[in-house]
Design a protein around this motif. Structure first.
Motif, PDB file in Angstrom:
ATOM      1  N   ARG A  39      -6.505 -10.697   0.495  1.00  0.00           N
ATOM      2  CA  ARG A  39      -6.828 -11.374   1.764  1.00  0.00           C
ATOM      3  C   ARG A  39      -5.708 -12.331   2.173  1.00  0.00           C
ATOM      4  O   ARG A  39      -5.459 -12.532   3.357  1.00  0.00           O
ATOM      5  CB  ARG A  39      -8.145 -12.145   1.645  1.00  0.00           C
ATOM      6  CG  ARG A  39      -9.387 -11.352   2.022  1.00  0.00           C
ATOM      7  CD  ARG A  39      -9.608 -10.158   1.151  1.00  0.00           C
ATOM      8  NE  ARG A  39     -10.781  -9.374   1.529  1.00  0.00           N
ATOM      9  CZ  ARG A  39     -11.088  -8.228   0.961  1.00  0.00           C
ATOM     10  NH1 ARG A  39     -10.326  -7.728   0.000  1.00  0.00           N
ATOM     11  NH2 ARG A  39     -12.152  -7.542   1.339  1.00  0.00           N
TER      12      ARG A  39
ATOM     13  N   PHE B 236      -3.103 -10.156   3.633  1.00  0.00           N
ATOM     14  CA  PHE B 236      -3.654  -9.669   4.904  1.00  0.00           C
ATOM     15  C   PHE B 236      -3.450 -10.700   6.022  1.00  0.00           C
ATOM     16  O   PHE B 236      -2.996 -10.371   7.116  1.00  0.00           O
ATOM     17  CB  PHE B 236      -5.150  -9.372   4.712  1.00  0.00           C
ATOM     18  CG  PHE B 236      -5.936  -9.221   5.973  1.00  0.00           C
ATOM     19  CD1 PHE B 236      -5.893  -8.046   6.695  1.00  0.00           C
ATOM     20  CD2 PHE B 236      -6.726 -10.269   6.446  1.00  0.00           C
ATOM     21  CE1 PHE B 236      -6.624  -7.907   7.880  1.00  0.00           C
ATOM     22  CE2 PHE B 236      -7.455 -10.145   7.613  1.00  0.00           C
ATOM     23  CZ  PHE B 236      -7.408  -8.959   8.334  1.00  0.00           C
ATOM     24  N   VAL B 237      -3.765 -11.971   5.741  1.00  0.00           N
ATOM     25  CA  VAL B 237      -3.607 -13.028   6.745  1.00  0.00           C
ATOM     26  C   VAL B 237      -2.124 -13.261   7.048  1.00  0.00           C
ATOM     27  O   VAL B 237      -1.752 -13.525   8.190  1.00  0.00           O
ATOM     28  CB  VAL B 237      -4.301 -14.329   6.273  1.00  0.00           C
ATOM     29  CG1 VAL B 237      -3.970 -15.493   7.202  1.00  0.00           C
ATOM     30  CG2 VAL B 237      -5.808 -14.118   6.215  1.00  0.00           C
TER      31      VAL B 237
ATOM     32  N   ARG C 206      -1.192 -10.709   9.473  1.00  0.00           N
ATOM     33  CA  ARG C 206      -1.829 -10.992  10.765  1.00  0.00           C
ATOM     34  C   ARG C 206      -1.128 -12.125  11.505  1.00  0.00           C
ATOM     35  O   ARG C 206      -1.029 -12.122  12.729  1.00  0.00           O
ATOM     36  CB  ARG C 206      -3.307 -11.346  10.533  1.00  0.00           C
ATOM     37  CG  ARG C 206      -4.122 -11.444  11.809  1.00  0.00           C
ATOM     38  CD  ARG C 206      -5.597 -11.621  11.481  1.00  0.00           C
ATOM     39  NE  ARG C 206      -5.865 -12.879  10.785  1.00  0.00           N
ATOM     40  CZ  ARG C 206      -7.069 -13.228  10.330  1.00  0.00           C
ATOM     41  NH1 ARG C 206      -8.099 -12.395  10.475  1.00  0.00           N
ATOM     42  NH2 ARG C 206      -7.249 -14.382   9.715  1.00  0.00           N
TER      43      ARG C 206
ATOM     44  N   ARG D 101       3.529  -6.313   9.806  1.00  0.00           N
ATOM     45  CA  ARG D 101       2.189  -6.214  10.376  1.00  0.00           C
ATOM     46  C   ARG D 101       1.309  -5.190   9.660  1.00  0.00           C
ATOM     47  O   ARG D 101       0.086  -5.313   9.651  1.00  0.00           O
ATOM     48  CB  ARG D 101       2.290  -5.877  11.871  1.00  0.00           C
ATOM     49  CG  ARG D 101       0.983  -6.085  12.634  1.00  0.00           C
ATOM     50  CD  ARG D 101       1.134  -5.733  14.114  1.00  0.00           C
ATOM     51  NE  ARG D 101       2.144  -6.578  14.735  1.00  0.00           N
ATOM     52  CZ  ARG D 101       3.094  -6.132  15.571  1.00  0.00           C
ATOM     53  NH1 ARG D 101       3.161  -4.846  15.864  1.00  0.00           N
ATOM     54  NH2 ARG D 101       3.971  -6.952  16.096  1.00  0.00           N
TER      55      ARG D 101
ATOM     56  N   SER E  19      -1.544  -6.214   7.390  1.00  0.00           N
ATOM     57  CA  SER E  19      -2.802  -6.720   7.941  1.00  0.00           C
ATOM     58  C   SER E  19      -3.717  -5.601   8.443  1.00  0.00           C
ATOM     59  O   SER E  19      -4.769  -5.887   9.010  1.00  0.00           O
ATOM     60  CB  SER E  19      -2.518  -7.689   9.093  1.00  0.00           C
ATOM     61  OG  SER E  19      -1.976  -6.996  10.203  1.00  0.00           O
TER      62      SER E  19
ATOM     63  N   PRO F 244      -8.858  -3.951   3.349  1.00  0.00           N
ATOM     64  CA  PRO F 244      -7.417  -4.103   3.608  1.00  0.00           C
ATOM     65  C   PRO F 244      -6.579  -3.293   2.608  1.00  0.00           C
ATOM     66  O   PRO F 244      -5.916  -3.842   1.730  1.00  0.00           O
ATOM     67  CB  PRO F 244      -7.190  -5.612   3.449  1.00  0.00           C
ATOM     68  CG  PRO F 244      -8.223  -6.030   2.456  1.00  0.00           C
ATOM     69  CD  PRO F 244      -9.427  -5.151   2.696  1.00  0.00           C
TER      70      PRO F 244
ATOM     71  N   SER G 274      -2.689  -3.982   1.968  1.00  0.00           N
ATOM     72  CA  SER G 274      -2.497  -5.227   1.244  1.00  0.00           C
ATOM     73  C   SER G 274      -2.780  -5.057  -0.250  1.00  0.00           C
ATOM     74  O   SER G 274      -2.041  -5.565  -1.103  1.00  0.00           O
ATOM     75  CB  SER G 274      -3.417  -6.305   1.832  1.00  0.00           C
ATOM     76  OG  SER G 274      -3.345  -7.498   1.092  1.00  0.00           O
TER      77      SER G 274
END
Length: 303
Positions: free
Chosen positions: A160, A163-164, A167, A173, A176, A185, A188
């Protein structure tokens, strides 16, 4: 990668397995003490390294076991009713492991000598061999399942984070992106798998765990220090979950002292992770620059 719900159920199962093993060890230890076996407590600090460096290393070793409370913050977007459930998870994630691990350590020291605990064999297995007879194999299985549970939650948490980063435009990109059927995800997680495999080839398990604890504590220290900046920039509203400023201040000061002590007294172990960690600062500002956003990153994103 397959299912968040299935991953959550797996985490519940591994937690139940770990708590059951801990309760078995605690009860067996209490029975052992009740039978009058207290000789191991006669000189408990005889072989203890009470230098500042030794104490700092002990804290970093313990951090790996006790920092699970922070994992829930990373998944807050996926938590139902976070204003109620996140505080409960954090306080529960502090209280239950603290009680369980302290009592388990009392049981270990009641049954095993300091040399046996430091022998390098899994302590729970050594305990089971001494006190649980045939059931030592069940404890060994629980240790393995517990390790799988730690890996499972780390996969959830750090995927996560990547992932952020994707984002927010700090990473490419594609990191994400989410699998539309599974709603996980996957890019990731795959990236994290590749990086983790490389890290595991760089050293022995103790050095990897030491560096991991240092990174995690350092990241948490910086994040909690950021609370003061966030409060100044964003006024408090009715929905703000507010904590008294004294608690983050104590946390930051304690970890700064701990980090400085660790680096001064064992620079060979902790200075390389610190340098590696500080490399994130120039890379962060580079990733925010126009040269990166409109140049190389834009090329990677388009492809």
């Amino acid at each position: 990668m397959y299912s968040v719900k299935l991953g959550a159920r797996l985490q519940t199962a591994t937690t139940v397995c770990k708590v059951t093993a801990l309760l078995t060890i605690i009860v067996a230890g209490i029975v052992h003490i009740g039978q009058g076996h207290t000789e191991n407590f006669s000189a408990p600090f005889k072989t203890t390294n009470l230098t500042p460096g030794g104490v700092a290393l002990a804290f970093y070793a313990g951090l790996f076991a006790f920092t699970g409370w922070s994992c829930v913050n990373t998944g807050v977007e996926e938590v139902c009713n976070p204003y109620r459930n996140v505080p409960i998870a954090i306080f529960g994630g502090l209280a239950v492991p603290t009680l369980g691990y302290v009592l388990a350590n009392v049981a270990y020291h009641a049954v095993l000598t300091n040399d046996e605990i430091l022998s390098g064999i899994a302590v729970a297995y050594a305990f089971g061999e001494r006190k649980l007879g045939f059931f030592k194999w069940a404890i060994l299985a629980c240790v393995a399942v517990s390790a799988g549970g730690i890996a499972n939650i780390n996969i959830f948490v750090f995927s996560r984070t990547y992932f952020v980063g994707g984002r927010d435009g700090l990473f490419p990109r594609f990191i994400s992106m989410i699998n539309v059927q599974r709603r996980t995800p996957q890019p990731s997680i795959l990236l994290m798998f590749i990086l983790a495999t490389i890290y595991m080839c760089l050293g022995d398990i103790k050095s990897v765990l030491g560096a991991y604890s240092f990174f995690k504590a350092g990241g948490e220290c910086v994040a909690i220090a950021g609370i003061f900046i966030i409060r100044r920039r964003h006024p408090i509203s009715d929905n703000t979950y507010k904590v008294h400023w004294l608690f983050p201040a104590i946390f930051v000061v304690f970890f700064l002292l701990l980090s400085v002590t660790a680096i001064v007294f064992d620079s060979r172990k902790f200075l390389p992770p610190l340098i590696f960690l500080l490399l994130g600062v120039p890379f962060y500002y580079m990733s925010k620059s126009r040269w990166w956003q409109r140049g190389h990153l834009a090329t990677v994103n388009s492809k």
